[in-house]
Write a protein that holds these residues in place. Structure first.
Motif, PDB file in Angstrom:
ATOM      1  N   PRO A 149       1.107  -1.058  -0.023  1.00 23.25           N
ATOM      2  CA  PRO A 149       0.411  -0.220   0.175  1.00 23.25           C
ATOM      3  C   PRO A 149       0.957   1.079   0.378  1.00 23.25           C
ATOM      4  O   PRO A 149       2.110   1.358   0.630  1.00 23.25           O
ATOM      5  CB  PRO A 149      -0.766  -0.157   1.198  1.00 23.25           C
ATOM      6  N   SER A 150       0.178   2.026  -0.486  1.00 19.28           N
ATOM      7  CA  SER A 150       0.798   3.970  -0.711  1.00 19.28           C
ATOM      8  C   SER A 150       1.627   4.196   0.563  1.00 19.28           C
ATOM      9  O   SER A 150       2.495   4.940   0.934  1.00 19.28           O
ATOM     10  CB  SER A 150       0.455   4.884  -1.677  1.00 19.28           C
ATOM     11  N   THR A 151       0.600   3.636   1.821  1.00 17.40           N
ATOM     12  CA  THR A 151       0.745   4.239   3.364  1.00 17.40           C
ATOM     13  C   THR A 151       0.281   3.075   3.580  1.00 17.40           C
ATOM     14  O   THR A 151      -0.143   2.393   4.022  1.00 17.40           O
ATOM     15  CB  THR A 151      -0.111   5.466   3.462  1.00 17.40           C
ATOM     16  N   GLY A 152       0.988   3.239   4.907  1.00 15.26           N
ATOM     17  CA  GLY A 152       1.031   2.485   6.419  1.00 15.26           C
ATOM     18  C   GLY A 152       1.914   1.240   6.208  1.00 15.26           C
ATOM     19  O   GLY A 152       3.129   1.543   5.407  1.00 15.26           O
ATOM     20  N   ARG A 153       2.479   1.104   7.549  1.00 12.24           N
ATOM     21  CA  ARG A 153       3.542  -0.041   7.630  1.00 12.24           C
ATOM     22  C   ARG A 153       3.004  -1.808   7.297  1.00 12.24           C
ATOM     23  O   ARG A 153       1.489  -1.990   7.249  1.00 12.24           O
ATOM     24  CB  ARG A 153       3.398  -0.029   8.794  1.00 12.24           C
ATOM     25  N   VAL A 154       3.514  -1.838   6.634  1.00 16.02           N
ATOM     26  CA  VAL A 154       2.865  -3.340   6.483  1.00 16.02           C
ATOM     27  C   VAL A 154       4.106  -4.659   7.255  1.00 16.02           C
ATOM     28  O   VAL A 154       5.182  -4.571   7.572  1.00 16.02           O
ATOM     29  CB  VAL A 154       3.971  -4.015   5.382  1.00 16.02           C
ATOM     30  N   PRO A 207     -11.828  -6.563   9.085  1.00 12.64           N
ATOM     31  CA  PRO A 207     -11.278  -5.446   8.356  1.00 12.64           C
ATOM     32  C   PRO A 207     -11.981  -4.502   8.436  1.00 12.64           C
ATOM     33  O   PRO A 207     -12.017  -3.365   8.833  1.00 12.64           O
ATOM     34  CB  PRO A 207     -11.646  -5.948   7.101  1.00 12.64           C
ATOM     35  N   ARG A 208     -13.256  -4.180   8.914  1.00  9.57           N
ATOM     36  CA  ARG A 208     -14.284  -3.369   9.016  1.00  9.57           C
ATOM     37  C   ARG A 208     -13.341  -2.475   9.897  1.00  9.57           C
ATOM     38  O   ARG A 208     -13.868  -1.463   9.986  1.00  9.57           O
ATOM     39  CB  ARG A 208     -15.610  -2.944   8.622  1.00  9.57           C
ATOM     40  N   THR A 209     -13.718  -2.779  10.965  1.00  8.01           N
ATOM     41  CA  THR A 209     -12.896  -2.426  12.370  1.00  8.01           C
ATOM     42  C   THR A 209     -11.620  -1.398  11.857  1.00  8.01           C
ATOM     43  O   THR A 209     -11.301  -0.286  12.743  1.00  8.01           O
ATOM     44  CB  THR A 209     -12.912  -3.272  13.619  1.00  8.01           C
ATOM     45  N   ARG A 210     -10.939  -2.234  11.183  1.00 10.06           N
ATOM     46  CA  ARG A 210      -9.422  -2.351  11.397  1.00 10.06           C
ATOM     47  C   ARG A 210      -9.607  -1.049  10.143  1.00 10.06           C
ATOM     48  O   ARG A 210      -8.359   0.461  10.853  1.00 10.06           O
ATOM     49  CB  ARG A 210      -8.847  -3.223  10.628  1.00 10.06           C
ATOM     50  N   ARG A 211     -10.314  -0.373   9.507  1.00  8.78           N
ATOM     51  CA  ARG A 211     -10.014   0.485   8.268  1.00  8.78           C
ATOM     52  C   ARG A 211     -10.587   1.934   9.137  1.00  8.78           C
ATOM     53  O   ARG A 211     -10.855   3.156   8.264  1.00  8.78           O
ATOM     54  CB  ARG A 211     -10.601   0.286   7.289  1.00  8.78           C
ATOM     55  N   ARG A 212     -11.583   1.696  10.177  1.00  7.45           N
ATOM     56  CA  ARG A 212     -12.176   3.183  11.240  1.00  7.45           C
ATOM     57  C   ARG A 212     -10.434   3.808  11.492  1.00  7.45           C
ATOM     58  O   ARG A 212     -10.754   5.170  11.581  1.00  7.45           O
ATOM     59  CB  ARG A 212     -12.490   2.252  12.339  1.00  7.45           C
ATOM     60  N   TYR A 213      -9.449   3.474  11.441  1.00 13.10           N
ATOM     61  CA  TYR A 213      -8.385   3.647  12.161  1.00 13.10           C
ATOM     62  C   TYR A 213      -7.111   4.352  11.263  1.00 13.10           C
ATOM     63  O   TYR A 213      -7.108   3.329  10.928  1.00 13.10           O
ATOM     64  CB  TYR A 213      -7.523   3.699  13.184  1.00 13.10           C
ATOM     65  N   ARG A 214      -6.869   5.679  11.642  1.00 12.87           N
ATOM     66  CA  ARG A 214      -5.889   5.626  10.530  1.00 12.87           C
ATOM     67  C   ARG A 214      -4.298   5.038  11.049  1.00 12.87           C
ATOM     68  O   ARG A 214      -3.470   5.206   9.907  1.00 12.87           O
ATOM     69  CB  ARG A 214      -5.355   6.789  10.101  1.00 12.87           C
ATOM     70  N   PHE A 215      -4.415   5.801  12.688  1.00 13.05           N
ATOM     71  CA  PHE A 215      -2.777   4.300  13.234  1.00 13.05           C
ATOM     72  C   PHE A 215      -3.525   3.825  14.135  1.00 13.05           C
ATOM     73  O   PHE A 215      -4.493   4.253  14.652  1.00 13.05           O
ATOM     74  CB  PHE A 215      -1.986   6.743  13.418  1.00 13.05           C
ATOM     75  N   ASP A 216      -1.949   3.883  14.499  1.00 12.99           N
ATOM     76  CA  ASP A 216      -2.494   2.626  15.346  1.00 12.99           C
ATOM     77  C   ASP A 216      -1.498   3.154  16.731  1.00 12.99           C
ATOM     78  O   ASP A 216       0.287   3.327  16.187  1.00 12.99           O
ATOM     79  CB  ASP A 216      -1.596   0.982  14.760  1.00 12.99           C
ATOM     80  N   LEU A 217      -1.622   3.207  18.434  1.00  9.18           N
ATOM     81  CA  LEU A 217      -0.891   4.290  18.911  1.00  9.18           C
ATOM     82  C   LEU A 217      -0.426   2.734  20.443  1.00  9.18           C
ATOM     83  O   LEU A 217      -1.541   2.173  20.204  1.00  9.18           O
ATOM     84  CB  LEU A 217      -1.189   4.869  19.226  1.00  9.18           C
ATOM     85  N   ALA A 218       0.800   2.005  20.584  1.00  6.81           N
ATOM     86  CA  ALA A 218       0.770   1.430  22.296  1.00  6.81           C
ATOM     87  C   ALA A 218       1.136   2.312  22.999  1.00  6.81           C
ATOM     88  O   ALA A 218       1.838   2.733  22.857  1.00  6.81           O
ATOM     89  CB  ALA A 218       1.814   0.454  21.672  1.00  6.81           C
ATOM     90  N   VAL A 219       0.591   1.777  24.125  1.00  8.28           N
ATOM     91  CA  VAL A 219       0.970   2.350  25.340  1.00  8.28           C
ATOM     92  C   VAL A 219       1.147   1.133  26.298  1.00  8.28           C
ATOM     93  O   VAL A 219       0.690   0.626  26.464  1.00  8.28           O
ATOM     94  CB  VAL A 219      -0.527   3.376  25.844  1.00  8.28           C
TER      95      VAL A 219
END
Length: 499
Positions: A35-40, A196-208
């Protein structure tokens, strides 16, 4: 947003497990367009990991494409070098050795010779072992040789050692082992089970990063939930992780450390790994390094003319240390070990006897000790600074009848009262001192402790991991405080993605 791919040799290799669009065959991965954006993130589960095999090429291609792959080519190469893992296990917990002794079958069953060769074979799954006694070993091996399935052979000749390690594949597993693997995979990366529907709700993932067992964590559970709520409103999926999730870090776009930090500690290793992965990290390893050691910080502030109490750095080899303190600082004087937190490792000396006793006790813990002028105040300022600007201000009162904010008892910890104010009500010289101090550290999130006596302002220390608890630091701003911090993560993650 990161994406997790699972690569297998054939579709049927994944048949016993939950179906997912993220499972690709090796041939499909060859044709995969990033994909053009995001991490794999790639989990390589090909059957063979030998040099120039499909499994080897899977990891090689992943790295060439900028994907984060487990196992890496380096790990595959290291697993072929016996010298790296022929480790003597004599220093391991006795329960591990006892289990190996009980489980080991002598190659010559008729032999009673203690020097006879014994052998034990186990499998680990993402750093997990079925046998409770081997969990520390499995976790340590996974941190050193991250591999989804690892076949490990222990041998004892005169003592136990690892004889061999090689990658395994799902096709090697029986039904019971498939359950173990699925459970370990689920714990390693819950993202693979998300719809997949849930995953696409967010643009970024942040670990705390948190420690549920910590007595005095930087943020309580209510505050952590408020961070999650604020992040998700901005399109950030905020997820709590613990030290066991070290290998999952590349799944995320950012790391927010909400566990008390130290250099010789997993929090620093997490920060370094996240920084090396190109993630947004608060607090970053440089900030941890500068803030957690009071000797480093005292020298940094002094050399850059930031106002501080009169401070001396004392060496345990200097016999005249006590005399020098009495001559240059006088009484009362505060003594500190370099890496104490929450008032731990801090004592006040009122006279020569208590000074010498305090130095003897602290020099048993550290080769260097700080002696600092004692400034009496009813409270300490705590100025929260993020990205070079003050975002909150608190007055932390001393414990009644005590000279510190925290008083550590045998069974409990007592803290003083507090008052939270808008930053515009704080004296300008206090805010300026906080900003001057944090500019020397970085542009992360800091809590600057400052004493004010009349017109005199003195920076006591800069905390790289300041407390943000519900009902305390957020008393004035409320939910806006959490939004400010999550907005900072969002801006930085967007900037990283644009590069």
């Amino acid at each position: 947003m990161s994406r997790l791919l699972i690569v297998v040799d054939r579709v049927k290799d994944w048949a016993p497990y939950y179906p997912s669009d993220d499972v690709l065959t090796f041939d499909q991965y060859l044709q995969f367009s990033s994909p053009s954006t995001g991490r794999v993130r790639v989990i390589n589960l090909c059957q063979s990991a030998r040099y120039l095999s499909q499994g080897y090429y899977c990891s090689l291609l992943a790295e060439a494409r900028g994907h984060h792959v487990v196992p890496s080519v380096l790990t595959l190469n290291d697993l072929g070098r016996k010298g790296l893992f022929s480790l003597e296990l004599e220093e391991l917990d006795s329960s591990v050795v006892n289990w190996l002794e009980a489980s080991g079958a002598a190659i010559d069953p008729a032999s009673d010779d203690r020097d006879a060769t014994h052998e034990v074979r186990i499998r680990t799954y993402f750093g997990q072992a079925e046998q409770p006694e081997l969990k520390p070993v499995a976790r340590a091996l996974f941190e050193r040789f991250p591999c989804p399935i690892l076949n490990v052979v222990f041998k004892r000749r005169k003592q136990w050692q690892i004889e061999s390690m090689r990658p395994g594949a799902p096709s090697d597993l029986d039904e019971h082992e498939q359950d173990l693997f699925a459970a370990a995979f689920d714990g390693f990366s819950s993202m693979v089970w998300r719809k997949p529907r849930t995953r696409r709700r967010y643009r970024f993932d942040l670990a705390v990063l948190v420690n549920p067992e910590e007595d005095m964590p930087p943020s309580d559970q209510v505050a952590l939930k408020r961070f999650e709520k604020a992040g998700r409103k901005l399109g950030i999926n905020v997820e709590q992780i613990t030290r066991r999730d070290y290998m999952r870090l590349p799944e995320y776009d950012g790391l927010f450390i909400r566990e008390t930090t130290a250099i010789d500690h997993h929090t620093y290793r997490f920060a370094r790994k996240a920084d090396a992965e190109g993630m947004v990290v608060i607090d970053d390893p440089a900030s941890i390094l500068k803030c957690t050691n009071k000797v480093f910080l005292a020298d940094l502030l002094k050399n850059n003319k930031v106002p501080t109490p009169k401070t001396m750095i004392l060496s345990k080899d200097r016999k005249e240390a006590a005399d020098q303190v009495m001559e240059e600082i006088g009484f009362p004087v505060v003594l500190k070990i370099p890496d104490g937190a929450f008032s731990r490792g801090v004592t006040k000396a009122e006279n020569e006897a208590s000074l010498r006793a305090g130095l003897r006790a602290l020099f048993k813990q550290s080769a260097l000790v700080l002696a600092q002028e004692y400034l009496y105040t009813d409270y300490d300022w705590r100025i929260g600074v993020l990205g070079g600007r003050a975002i909150y201000a608190c007055k932390y009162m001393m414990v009644k009848g005590h000279w510190q904010i925290y008083q550590h008892g045998d069974a409990s910890i007592e803290s003083g009262d507090f008052e939270t104010l808008p930053t515009y009500e704080v004296p300008k010289n206090v805010i300026q001192a906080a900003l001057n101090a944090t500019r020397l550290i970085g542009n992360g999130l800091y809590g600057v402790d400052i004493k004010q006596s009349g017109n005199r302002v003195a920076v006591i220390e800069v905390n790289d991991n300041p407390s943000i608890d519900a009902g305390v630091e957020d008393r004035f701003l409320g939910g806006e405080l959490y939004t400010l911090i999550m907005q900072e993560f969002l801006s930085r993650m967007e900037e990283k993605r644009r590069r």
